[in-house]
Design a protein around this motif. Structure first.
Motif, PDB file in Angstrom:
ATOM      1  N   GLN A 158      -5.044  73.708 -16.998  1.00 26.12           N
ATOM      2  CA  GLN A 158      -3.713  74.467 -17.215  1.00 26.12           C
ATOM      3  C   GLN A 158      -3.951  75.764 -17.270  1.00 26.12           C
ATOM      4  OE1 GLN A 158      -0.410  72.329 -18.713  1.00 26.12           O
ATOM      5  NE2 GLN A 158       0.677  74.275 -19.128  1.00 26.12           N
ATOM      6  N   MET A 159      -3.245  76.533 -16.341  1.00 28.75           N
ATOM      7  CA  MET A 159      -3.500  78.166 -16.302  1.00 28.75           C
ATOM      8  C   MET A 159      -2.333  79.025 -16.067  1.00 28.75           C
ATOM      9  SD  MET A 159      -5.720  77.782 -12.747  1.00 28.75           S
ATOM     10  CE  MET A 159      -5.370  79.319 -12.415  1.00 28.75           C
ATOM     11  N   GLU A 160      -1.178  78.743 -16.141  1.00 31.99           N
ATOM     12  CA  GLU A 160      -0.077  79.810 -15.882  1.00 31.99           C
ATOM     13  C   GLU A 160      -0.098  80.829 -16.848  1.00 31.99           C
ATOM     14  OE1 GLU A 160       0.365  76.395 -16.321  1.00 31.99           O
ATOM     15  OE2 GLU A 160       1.825  75.681 -15.163  1.00 31.99           O
ATOM     16  N   LEU A 161       0.092  82.197 -16.401  1.00 35.28           N
ATOM     17  CA  LEU A 161       0.510  83.135 -17.394  1.00 35.28           C
ATOM     18  C   LEU A 161       1.565  83.077 -18.531  1.00 35.28           C
ATOM     19  CD1 LEU A 161      -0.373  86.685 -16.801  1.00 35.28           C
ATOM     20  CD2 LEU A 161       2.039  86.173 -17.639  1.00 35.28           C
ATOM     21  N   SER A 162       1.267  83.353 -19.749  1.00 31.72           N
ATOM     22  CA  SER A 162       2.165  82.738 -20.843  1.00 31.72           C
ATOM     23  C   SER A 162       3.345  84.332 -20.856  1.00 31.72           C
ATOM     24  CB  SER A 162       1.567  82.796 -22.038  1.00 31.72           C
ATOM     25  OG  SER A 162       0.707  81.615 -22.009  1.00 31.72           O
ATOM     26  N   ARG A 163       4.234  84.133 -19.939  1.00 30.27           N
ATOM     27  CA  ARG A 163       5.250  85.060 -19.666  1.00 30.27           C
ATOM     28  C   ARG A 163       6.323  84.960 -20.626  1.00 30.27           C
ATOM     29  NH1 ARG A 163       9.974  85.007 -16.736  1.00 30.27           N
ATOM     30  NH2 ARG A 163      10.820  87.126 -16.264  1.00 30.27           N
ATOM     31  N   ALA A 164       6.797  83.926 -20.845  1.00 33.29           N
ATOM     32  CA  ALA A 164       7.965  83.630 -21.809  1.00 33.29           C
ATOM     33  C   ALA A 164       7.282  82.959 -23.175  1.00 33.29           C
ATOM     34  CB  ALA A 164       8.977  82.591 -21.051  1.00 33.29           C
ATOM     35  N   PRO A 165       7.841  83.586 -24.118  1.00 30.84           N
ATOM     36  CA  PRO A 165       7.277  82.931 -25.586  1.00 30.84           C
ATOM     37  C   PRO A 165       8.092  81.717 -26.082  1.00 30.84           C
ATOM     38  CG  PRO A 165       8.637  84.972 -25.954  1.00 30.84           C
ATOM     39  CD  PRO A 165       8.315  84.994 -24.413  1.00 30.84           C
ATOM     40  N   TYR A 166       9.359  81.528 -25.004  1.00 30.91           N
ATOM     41  CA  TYR A 166      10.004  80.296 -25.435  1.00 30.91           C
ATOM     42  C   TYR A 166       9.599  79.255 -24.848  1.00 30.91           C
ATOM     43  CZ  TYR A 166      13.925  82.560 -27.690  1.00 30.91           C
ATOM     44  OH  TYR A 166      14.828  83.153 -28.477  1.00 30.91           O
ATOM     45  N   PHE A 167       8.633  79.303 -23.641  1.00 27.08           N
ATOM     46  CA  PHE A 167       7.976  78.407 -22.810  1.00 27.08           C
ATOM     47  C   PHE A 167       7.289  77.120 -23.643  1.00 27.08           C
ATOM     48  CE2 PHE A 167       5.046  77.100 -19.278  1.00 27.08           C
ATOM     49  CZ  PHE A 167       5.532  76.212 -18.805  1.00 27.08           C
ATOM     50  N   SER A 168       7.743  75.977 -23.406  1.00 29.89           N
ATOM     51  CA  SER A 168       7.255  74.815 -24.321  1.00 29.89           C
ATOM     52  C   SER A 168       5.729  74.551 -24.110  1.00 29.89           C
ATOM     53  CB  SER A 168       8.075  73.636 -24.056  1.00 29.89           C
ATOM     54  OG  SER A 168       7.953  73.154 -23.014  1.00 29.89           O
ATOM     55  N   ARG A 189      10.289  91.584 -33.187  1.00 27.60           N
ATOM     56  CA  ARG A 189      11.831  91.133 -33.142  1.00 27.60           C
ATOM     57  C   ARG A 189      11.748  90.488 -31.646  1.00 27.60           C
ATOM     58  NH1 ARG A 189      15.883  94.684 -32.315  1.00 27.60           N
ATOM     59  NH2 ARG A 189      14.701  95.825 -30.693  1.00 27.60           N
ATOM     60  N   GLU A 190      12.469  89.362 -31.533  1.00 24.07           N
ATOM     61  CA  GLU A 190      12.606  88.634 -30.204  1.00 24.07           C
ATOM     62  C   GLU A 190      13.012  89.548 -29.076  1.00 24.07           C
ATOM     63  OE1 GLU A 190      14.511  84.980 -30.223  1.00 24.07           O
ATOM     64  OE2 GLU A 190      13.348  84.121 -32.015  1.00 24.07           O
ATOM     65  N   ALA A 191      13.707  90.689 -29.461  1.00 29.28           N
ATOM     66  CA  ALA A 191      14.245  91.442 -28.625  1.00 29.28           C
ATOM     67  C   ALA A 191      13.474  92.499 -28.036  1.00 29.28           C
ATOM     68  CB  ALA A 191      15.494  92.188 -29.014  1.00 29.28           C
ATOM     69  N   ASP A 192      12.239  92.643 -28.789  1.00 26.53           N
ATOM     70  CA  ASP A 192      11.147  93.557 -28.276  1.00 26.53           C
ATOM     71  C   ASP A 192      10.447  92.902 -26.907  1.00 26.53           C
ATOM     72  OD1 ASP A 192      11.605  95.186 -30.334  1.00 26.53           O
ATOM     73  OD2 ASP A 192      10.342  94.921 -31.391  1.00 26.53           O
ATOM     74  N   HIS A 193      10.471  91.777 -26.837  1.00 29.14           N
ATOM     75  CA  HIS A 193       9.865  90.947 -25.847  1.00 29.14           C
ATOM     76  C   HIS A 193      10.563  91.289 -24.475  1.00 29.14           C
ATOM     77  CE1 HIS A 193       7.550  88.040 -23.425  1.00 29.14           C
ATOM     78  NE2 HIS A 193       6.606  88.104 -24.486  1.00 29.14           N
ATOM     79  N   PRO A 194       9.409  91.761 -23.366  1.00 27.93           N
ATOM     80  CA  PRO A 194      10.208  91.932 -22.104  1.00 27.93           C
ATOM     81  C   PRO A 194      11.283  90.673 -21.607  1.00 27.93           C
ATOM     82  CG  PRO A 194       8.052  91.804 -22.043  1.00 27.93           C
ATOM     83  CD  PRO A 194       8.104  91.816 -23.282  1.00 27.93           C
ATOM     84  N   VAL A 195      10.892  89.739 -21.801  1.00 25.13           N
ATOM     85  CA  VAL A 195      11.539  88.431 -21.161  1.00 25.13           C
ATOM     86  C   VAL A 195      12.849  88.078 -21.980  1.00 25.13           C
ATOM     87  CG1 VAL A 195      11.299  85.991 -20.518  1.00 25.13           C
ATOM     88  CG2 VAL A 195       9.446  87.558 -20.199  1.00 25.13           C
ATOM     89  N   LEU A 196      12.634  88.517 -23.369  1.00 24.38           N
ATOM     90  CA  LEU A 196      13.972  88.221 -24.260  1.00 24.38           C
ATOM     91  C   LEU A 196      14.807  89.397 -24.571  1.00 24.38           C
ATOM     92  CD1 LEU A 196      12.188  85.877 -26.952  1.00 24.38           C
ATOM     93  CD2 LEU A 196      13.225  85.101 -24.795  1.00 24.38           C
ATOM     94  N   ASP A 197      14.531  90.648 -23.807  1.00 21.79           N
ATOM     95  CA  ASP A 197      15.270  91.785 -23.933  1.00 21.79           C
ATOM     96  C   ASP A 197      16.800  91.581 -23.469  1.00 21.79           C
ATOM     97  OD1 ASP A 197      16.506  94.263 -23.813  1.00 21.79           O
ATOM     98  OD2 ASP A 197      14.861  95.056 -22.598  1.00 21.79           O
ATOM     99  N   PRO A 198      17.706  91.588 -24.519  1.00 24.28           N
ATOM    100  CA  PRO A 198      19.152  91.497 -24.243  1.00 24.28           C
ATOM    101  C   PRO A 198      19.667  91.960 -22.939  1.00 24.28           C
ATOM    102  CG  PRO A 198      18.715  91.590 -26.476  1.00 24.28           C
ATOM    103  CD  PRO A 198      17.585  92.056 -25.814  1.00 24.28           C
ATOM    104  N   ARG A 237      15.733  87.693 -16.856  1.00 27.50           N
ATOM    105  CA  ARG A 237      14.371  87.454 -16.921  1.00 27.50           C
ATOM    106  C   ARG A 237      13.936  85.974 -17.480  1.00 27.50           C
ATOM    107  NH1 ARG A 237      12.140  93.582 -19.166  1.00 27.50           N
ATOM    108  NH2 ARG A 237      12.943  94.344 -17.103  1.00 27.50           N
ATOM    109  N   TYR A 238      14.951  85.383 -18.221  1.00 26.88           N
ATOM    110  CA  TYR A 238      14.718  84.116 -18.778  1.00 26.88           C
ATOM    111  C   TYR A 238      15.861  83.362 -18.383  1.00 26.88           C
ATOM    112  CZ  TYR A 238      13.834  80.097 -21.754  1.00 26.88           C
ATOM    113  OH  TYR A 238      13.522  78.868 -22.160  1.00 26.88           O
ATOM    114  N   TYR A 239      17.185  83.589 -18.979  1.00 28.86           N
ATOM    115  CA  TYR A 239      18.309  82.813 -18.939  1.00 28.86           C
ATOM    116  C   TYR A 239      18.949  82.648 -17.632  1.00 28.86           C
ATOM    117  CZ  TYR A 239      18.016  82.735 -24.046  1.00 28.86           C
ATOM    118  OH  TYR A 239      17.744  82.917 -25.401  1.00 28.86           O
ATOM    119  N   GLY A 240      18.627  83.816 -16.720  1.00 27.07           N
ATOM    120  CA  GLY A 240      19.009  83.651 -15.223  1.00 27.07           C
ATOM    121  C   GLY A 240      20.257  84.246 -15.311  1.00 27.07           C
ATOM    122  N   GLU A 266      10.553  92.516 -14.835  1.00 31.31           N
ATOM    123  CA  GLU A 266       9.772  93.393 -15.494  1.00 31.31           C
ATOM    124  C   GLU A 266       8.424  93.687 -14.659  1.00 31.31           C
ATOM    125  OE1 GLU A 266       8.229  89.196 -16.211  1.00 31.31           O
ATOM    126  OE2 GLU A 266      10.202  90.114 -15.962  1.00 31.31           O
ATOM    127  N   GLY A 267       8.426  92.838 -13.513  1.00 28.56           N
ATOM    128  CA  GLY A 267       7.329  93.064 -12.839  1.00 28.56           C
ATOM    129  C   GLY A 267       5.881  92.895 -13.231  1.00 28.56           C
TER     130      GLY A 267
END
Length: 893
Positions: free
Chosen positions: A158-168, A723-732, A737-740, A749-750
């Protein structure tokens, strides 16, 4: 500065050709003729001579001519295995033509079938080792044990890139850097396939979160199945390099992911399956759908096999061929790809190497222990580790994963050999022995994951009188019911009080909590599938059997007495009545390990939770060194069906660590986590060891690391944000980028994923990508950078300047090219090595940086461009700990 080169040929373009593979596909309209032409061009785009048809090609063509339509169709969709080994998928084969059965087993961390196999640490722990050699050994173990257990194809790596820190599924993946992903994934492929076991890399493509990914109950509803939008450059530079690496490593098969990508389901996306995967990357194996991810008869789009059934690739495909909607040649292409891999691995002519007759349990244990030790990351150390004599003379371990080993969480892995699952607490005691005071190590649970049976005093039967819950027979039971209707004071039918095998009951009534607050509510079961609902809402479940067997992985650890441990939480009000329903349905006769029905309804009250934390703090105050083991994944969400919703440690563990740290400044924290967590207590804790999920031998490896018998040398594969908000995918500021937004997730974020984002925006992480300390110190010197071909050669010396043997992972990064017409990352990983050095030992390291690693993807020209400008080269111990800096120009300029 020199202008960027515009004449560098794409690695996927034939020399002397003015057209890329994708240009050809566009010209031919994606037809079978275009696909055949691109396949002939080969992975590097070199056109194959007309007479290059091999004996293998002729063999497959001859087989195709002898197969009936029904036989061909039987080879492109899953079926039920008559032997019921508990594996993920099965193809029946065609015995009359010598085409064998194919059995596919889940992964990626071991062989997941009814029979026992080595319980390896998950891929995230492996990747933290930064060791290609260990990744290959990991793959070899998968292939060897899979073959022994009668399997043919491993659903790994399994080799997807870990983009979103919430990903299970982050714990199953190879981190946030595309180069690292490809290197470790390719090594696993080589190891698996060296055993004549087919590898299937998963999940293609841009499958980086569960939120909005795919809802099996509403598969065609765009409200719950988002479209994921990724631009062409980002796909090529961030998400495709690992796939190219496994294709170049010869991976036999690739799994198409669940999610929608750029307007199409991955399992019917002709652009990615045919244009990119086969056209640009040169893949010549076969593609299966993820299980249930097929939405149409997409065989002409590049999907070769539907799993796990034939809802599209069975009777509907046959009808489409018979009425002329789909040409039989499309089916022949898919079957030919599948049989081509059968032939490559000796499955058609009997030349496949024999399977080992039995699992070598000790050999598997050695690999599992090695992965856990080499994948451990020392995040911080103020001298607390390795444990001193003073610490060992007065030591306390705190936390449930100290007393039970945190093998991993959730499914798609080997469960492991249960009799080998020794806890860190017991491993320490056994290693130290009586003569060193090991038997005096004290323990406090800190966070109780077992709890106690909910007492009769807070339960009222369905009839409304007395105490307890009303029990009655439920649907699905076997034989005559033992009772028709009765009241049980508590639901605690475990051990000698277990119910008969196969029986089924329900319990109903109300629960009236004595105080207000957050309650941990648990349903604990074995021998039965059990479920707990509160006011009509399902809280949790446990003991569910799948594929003919069940595993105890509803929580990070089973109960203390060995039951599967389903956990949920609820905020309850004192004195309020809540409707409770519990069901327990005994396993069917064909479920492996069937036995008596054990079920318990347990809880941890707010008062008990507070008392446990106070008890841990009191113990910490009495000893020299308290070691708190913290975890995530409780309740199955890490690695389960739903993503995380926070990076905070669950079950009030931050509160526990704060209390222990306030009681004793010598506190050490050991993290059994598979992805980033926030640490509000960071400034109060001097020593932090990220052990990760540790596999079946992890108690021993953890003890070795604490004692200094093993030295941590792992490095972070993902950035830990403050902080969670520092992560590019969780930036409010970027909910897309995550919630859609409008049911569309946009990778806006490219290329600036992970550490690239933190570097570009000048954000200080909690711990950076590539970070990891040791019990010794390493020096770097004598940097040399020179052009080599179209790339760079980087050489330097690493010296162990401490008194202990240790492992170091030197990392090479390159900066952007001046004058490039696109924004490039401030630093990108382009090379690494893992060195094991004795005290005083030096090693000269030479790493080659390829032209591809120095190039960017030109979306207009649809090819890679190599800038000729000078590039900064950074060598260091992490992405932020740079020890040497130089410059170089690609090629001999």
């Amino acid at each position: 500065m020199p202008a960027p080169s515009d004449h560098t040929p794409s690695p996927a373009t034939p020399a002397g050709s003015g057209h890329s593979r994708r240009d050809l596909l566009k010209q031919f309209g994606g037809t079978a003729a275009a696909v055949a032409l691109l396949a002939a061009m080969g992975p590097l785009g070199a056109a194959a001579p007309a007479a290059a048809a091999t004996a293998a090609d002729r063999k497959i063509k001859k087989l195709l001519g002898r197969l009936t339509l029904d036989e061909k169709i039987s080879l492109v969709h899953g079926a039920t295995d008559p032997e019921r080994l508990g594996q993920a998928g099965y193809l029946p084969g065609v015995p009359r033509l010598g085409i064998p059965e194919l059995r596919l087993t889940d992964g990626p961390a071991g062989v997941n079938v009814v029979a026992s196999a080595t319980g390896l640490p998950p891929v995230a722990t492996l990747t933290a080792s930064f060791s290609r050699e260990l990744a290959r050994e990991y793959g070899e173990l998968l292939g060897r044990e899979g073959r022994t257990l009668g399997l043919d194809l491993q659903l790994a790596p399994q080799m997807e890139l870990s983009r979103a820190p919430y990903f299970s599924r982050n714990k199953d993946q190879t981190g946030e850097d595309p180069y690292l992903n490809g290197q470790l994934a390719a090594a696993q492929v080589q190891g698996i396939q060296a055993q004549d076991m087919l590898a299937q890399a998963k999940h293609y493509l841009a499958n980086n979160q569960r939120y909005g990914e795919f809802d099996r109950t509403r598969p065609d509803d765009p409200a719950v199945n988002f479209d994921f939008r990724v631009d062409d450059r980002t796909l090529h530079e961030i998400y495709l390099p690992a796939w190219e690496a496994v294709v170049q490593a010869g991976v036999a098969s690739i799994m198409a992911a669940y999610n929608h990508l750029n307007g199409e389901w991955n399992a019917e996306n002709r652009t990615t399956l045919t244009g990119i995967l086969r056209g640009e990357l040169g893949f010549d194996g076969f593609v299966t759908s993820d299980w249930g991810a097929t939405h149409s008869i997409s065989i002409e789009d590049g999907l070769d096999m539907q799993m796990p059934n034939g809802s599209f690739f069975g009777a509907p495909l046959k009808k489409a061929i018979q009425d002329g909607t789909i040409p039989e040649s499309a089916l022949d292409t898919a079957v030919g790809r599948i049989l081509g891999q059968y032939d490559r691995f000796g499955m058609l002519d009997g030349t496949r190497k024999p399977a080992p007759p039995a699992i070598d349990v000790e050999a598997g244990a050695r690999t599992a222990r090695k992965v856990a030790a080499q994948g451990a990351v020392l995040l911080a150390n103020d001298g607390g580790l390795p444990l001193s004599r003073s610490a060992l003379a007065s030591l306390a371990l705190i936390g449930p994963t100290a007393a039970q080993v945190a093998v991993s969480v959730a499914g798609e892995r080997a469960y492991g050999f249960e009799d080998r699952m020794v806890s860190p607490l017991d491993a320490l005691k056994k290693t130290l022995g009586d003569g060193h005071g090991g038997h005096d190590i004290q323990y406090s649970v800190g966070v109780d994951l077992t709890g106690t049976a909910v007492p009769a005093s807070v339960l009222t039967p369905a009839g409304g009188e007395g105490h307890g819950l009303t029990r009655k027979p439920a649907d699905g039971g076997e034989g005559e019911a033992v009772v028709d209707r009765t009241v049980d004071p508590a639901v605690d039918f475990t051990g000698d009080a277990a119910l008969p095998a196969g029986s089924a009951y329900s319990w109903t009534g109300t629960l009236t909590p004595p105080s207000s607050g957050e309650y941990a509510l648990r349903i604990q079961a074995w021998g039965a599938a059990a479920k707990l609902t509160l006011d009509g809402r399902e809280i949790t479940a446990a003991g569910t059997a799948r594929d003919g067997f069940a595993r105890k992985w509803s929580s990070i650890v089973p109960t203390a007495d060995g039951l599967d441990n389903g956990e949920g939480t609820a905020r309850l009000e004192a004195g309020k009545e809540y409707r409770v329903e519990i069901t327990a349905t005994g396993w069917a006769k064909d479920v492996h390990g069937r036995g008596p029905v054990q079920v318990r309804f347990a809880w941890v009250t707010p008062e008990q939770r507070a008392a446990d934390i106070k008890a841990a703090a009191r113990l910490a105050k009495k000893v020299h060194t308290p070691v708190v083991f913290a975890f995530n994944g409780s309740g199955g969400t890490t690695g389960g069906s739903g993503d995380r919703t926070t990076l905070t440690l669950p079950a009030h563990q931050d509160e526990l660590i704060e209390a222990v740290a306030a009681a004793n400044r010598n506190v050490i924290v050991v993290l059994n986590v598979g992805d980033p967590v926030t640490m509000p207590w960071r400034d109060k804790v001097g020593t932090i060891l990220l052990a990760g999920y540790v596999g079946q031998e992890g108690g021993w490896s953890t003890a070795d690391l604490l004692l200094g018998k093993a030295v941590p040398g792992g490095k972070l594969t993902v950035t830990y944000p403050r902080r969670e908000a520092d992560h590019p995918v969780l930036d409010p500021a970027h909910p897309e980028r995550y919630y859609g937004v409008d049911n569309t997730v946009t990778y806006s974020e490219g290329i600036f994923v992970g550490y690239r984002h933190f570097d570009r925006d000048g954000i200080e992480p909690l711990f950076p990508f590539g970070h990891g300390l040791s019990y010794t110190k390493f020096g770097y010197d004598r940097l040399s950078v020179r052009g080599a071909g179209d790339g760079l050669e980087v050489a330097f010396t690493v010296t162990n300047r401490g008194r202990r043997r240790g492992a170091e992972v030197p990392q090479v990064y390159v900066g952007p090219a001046d004058g490039a017409p696109v924004e490039m990352a401030p630093r990108s990983l382009v090379g690494f090595d893992r060195l094991d050095l004795a005290p005083g030992e030096s090693r000269r390291v030479t790493l080659r940086v390829s032209a591809r690693q120095l190039s960017y993807w030109d979306t207009g020209k649809q090819r890679w461009i190599l800038p000729t400008a000078h590039r900064s080269v950074y060598v260091g111990s992490s992405s932020r700990d740079i020890r040497l800096t130089g410059t170089g120009t690609p090629g001999n300029h």
